[in-house]
Design an enzyme around this catalytic site. Sequence first.
Site, PDB file in Angstrom:
ATOM      1  N   HIS A 261       0.953  -1.170   0.071  1.00  0.00           N
ATOM      2  CA  HIS A 261      -0.044   0.162  -0.117  1.00  0.00           C
ATOM      3  C   HIS A 261       0.958   1.237   0.203  1.00  0.00           C
ATOM      4  O   HIS A 261       0.747   2.158  -0.962  1.00  0.00           O
ATOM      5  CB  HIS A 261      -0.847   0.103   1.284  1.00  0.00           C
ATOM      6  CG  HIS A 261      -2.044   1.103   1.343  1.00  0.00           C
ATOM      7  ND1 HIS A 261      -3.228   1.148   0.832  1.00  0.00           N
ATOM      8  CD2 HIS A 261      -1.701   2.360   1.862  1.00  0.00           C
ATOM      9  CE1 HIS A 261      -3.810   2.358   1.293  1.00  0.00           C
ATOM     10  NE2 HIS A 261      -2.855   3.193   1.650  1.00  0.00           N
ATOM     11  N   GLU A 262       1.657   1.289   1.074  1.00  0.00           N
ATOM     12  CA  GLU A 262       2.561   2.400   1.036  1.00  0.00           C
ATOM     13  C   GLU A 262       3.456   2.630  -0.194  1.00  0.00           C
ATOM     14  O   GLU A 262       3.824   3.787  -0.627  1.00  0.00           O
ATOM     15  CB  GLU A 262       3.439   2.608   2.177  1.00  0.00           C
ATOM     16  CG  GLU A 262       2.633   2.821   3.637  1.00  0.00           C
ATOM     17  CD  GLU A 262       1.561   3.662   3.833  1.00  0.00           C
ATOM     18  OE1 GLU A 262       1.762   4.846   3.187  1.00  0.00           O
ATOM     19  OE2 GLU A 262       0.540   3.271   4.293  1.00  0.00           O
ATOM     20  N   HIS A 265       1.726   4.545  -2.787  1.00  0.00           N
ATOM     21  CA  HIS A 265       1.725   5.658  -2.692  1.00  0.00           C
ATOM     22  C   HIS A 265       2.955   6.358  -3.099  1.00  0.00           C
ATOM     23  O   HIS A 265       3.176   7.501  -3.755  1.00  0.00           O
ATOM     24  CB  HIS A 265       1.496   6.151  -1.211  1.00  0.00           C
ATOM     25  CG  HIS A 265       0.040   6.126  -0.701  1.00  0.00           C
ATOM     26  ND1 HIS A 265      -0.951   6.747  -1.468  1.00  0.00           N
ATOM     27  CD2 HIS A 265      -0.405   5.494   0.410  1.00  0.00           C
ATOM     28  CE1 HIS A 265      -1.852   6.524  -0.466  1.00  0.00           C
ATOM     29  NE2 HIS A 265      -1.622   5.864   0.480  1.00  0.00           N
ATOM     30  N   GLU A 291      -4.851   8.038  -3.098  1.00  0.00           N
ATOM     31  CA  GLU A 291      -5.439   6.516  -2.339  1.00  0.00           C
ATOM     32  C   GLU A 291      -5.688   5.405  -3.594  1.00  0.00           C
ATOM     33  O   GLU A 291      -5.389   4.257  -3.333  1.00  0.00           O
ATOM     34  CB  GLU A 291      -6.463   6.709  -1.680  1.00  0.00           C
ATOM     35  CG  GLU A 291      -6.904   5.590  -0.613  1.00  0.00           C
ATOM     36  CD  GLU A 291      -5.911   5.213   0.252  1.00  0.00           C
ATOM     37  OE1 GLU A 291      -4.870   6.292   0.625  1.00  0.00           O
ATOM     38  OE2 GLU A 291      -5.896   4.303   1.066  1.00  0.00           O
TER      39      GLU A 291
HETATM   40 CO    CO Z   1      -3.165   5.224   1.867  1.00  0.00          CO
END
Ligand code: CO
Length: 504
Positions: A261-262, A265, A291
Amino acid sequence: MNSDYEKYKDLLVRLADVQYAATVLNWDQETYMPPKGATHRAQQISTLSGMAHELSTSAGLGEILEKLTLDLTLSEKEKRNVRQSLKNFKTSKKYSTAFVEKMSLCISEAFQAWQKAKAGNNFALYAPSLEKLVGLRREECELLGYTGHPYDALLDQYEPGALTADLTILFADVRSQLVDFVKGIAAMPQNEDAFLHKHYDKQKQWDFGIGLLKQMGYDFEAGRQDLSSHPFTTSFGPLDVRVTTRVSESNLEEMVWSCIHEGGHALYEQGLPASEYGLPSGEYISLGIHESQSRLWENNVGREFAYWKYNFPKLQAFFPESLKGQTAESFFKAINTVRPSLIRTGADELTYHFHILIRFEIEKALIEGSIEVKDLPAIWNDKYKEYLGIDVPTDSEGVLQDIHWSHGSFGYFPTYSLGSFYAAQFYSKALEQIPQLENEIEKGNLKPLHDWLKEKVYRHGKFYSAEELCIQISGEKLNFKYFMSYAQKKYNRLYKFQSETSSV
Ligand code: CO
């Protein structure tokens, strides 16, 4: 060379320097700062924030922006930068120092009250300061102005251009389509996932996670990973974008999907044009689009079979004991278990959106004044019963679970769902446009997808609005049908299950 435009750029670069310096202090605070550093650190960050506010509202900047607005020689990109900066300038100017101070005092009170209330399961301790905070945010809506719903003014701070009316329609789709779909899945026999909570050595997890980031294309020459209690990504410009993760010995999922997830980003931030440092054209579009980049990797890629067909044997080599007897197939099933639950941050990728739907409905009603803070626990519990079919045993696990409201963040939650829905829409186009994408992923080759995202999303910075970008990529505005068809495809395969909503 247009000298006014150059002056404007210089001013914005100085502003970015000060803001990023504060960001470095924040990052350090969350990772390495010793406990006694907290007092002076808060002061240092506050001083830099004050300087940033002065720079962003200076008369010099205002004059040059007004002048550039009339300049017909600017390129389309320059014009859009100026327009965006003028909007930011005017918004900043609307806040009086007195209002900003009142708000920041109220937030620190509310945050402390929330911590006590959550620890002691006592909503009444928090209610008075939350009520004050909601009052101030309502005042802020009037200050900023709006044309439709007052909540629009708050949404705009996180998701520029988003409207309450559009979100209401979107979440009505979530309600009408996803609720029954999830009920259908919940009625099916559950997949075995207990092995994800066996013992997983921390150092080995860390090493595996670094490998996942490298595989995605995260540039360790322009970033690093550290530990923090809540995983996050932070950027000091596209050439230094850092991620954090947390590692739990008894929960493999936490580390794996926070890394992915990170990492998603971070790829976005690393892909923004470095030559546009400080300018809108060098910034991300909105929290929803940000996101979308993390969730596309986390879910559309990182919870799919193709990804684990390649990565599961590697994972198993790290943890032969705990993953004994498991296969890529059984792992794929385990990581996609759907189970209505109390806590948003631990929710699966389908029921997650009910948590957001509930918060959206409550925030909208609080800001329009149709419900009162004192009634929140009862309203919260009713909605959890209605949408998720579960009883909320305590307020600590209910209305008090999230930090956001105590920080004064109203209008933030919807960006999480927007992220997933944009991700599904973009990913469906990636599947169409990248030859053999799933085959490449099965071979561990994520570069074609990374390149596609650079081309379609990252390099544009904030040139397009979220809506424009979405149309540019997919030919239409955000449409919930993409998420539903992604969910149906995956869960039909997982559960060989056909829901009534499959005609969507
Ligand atoms: Co996030």
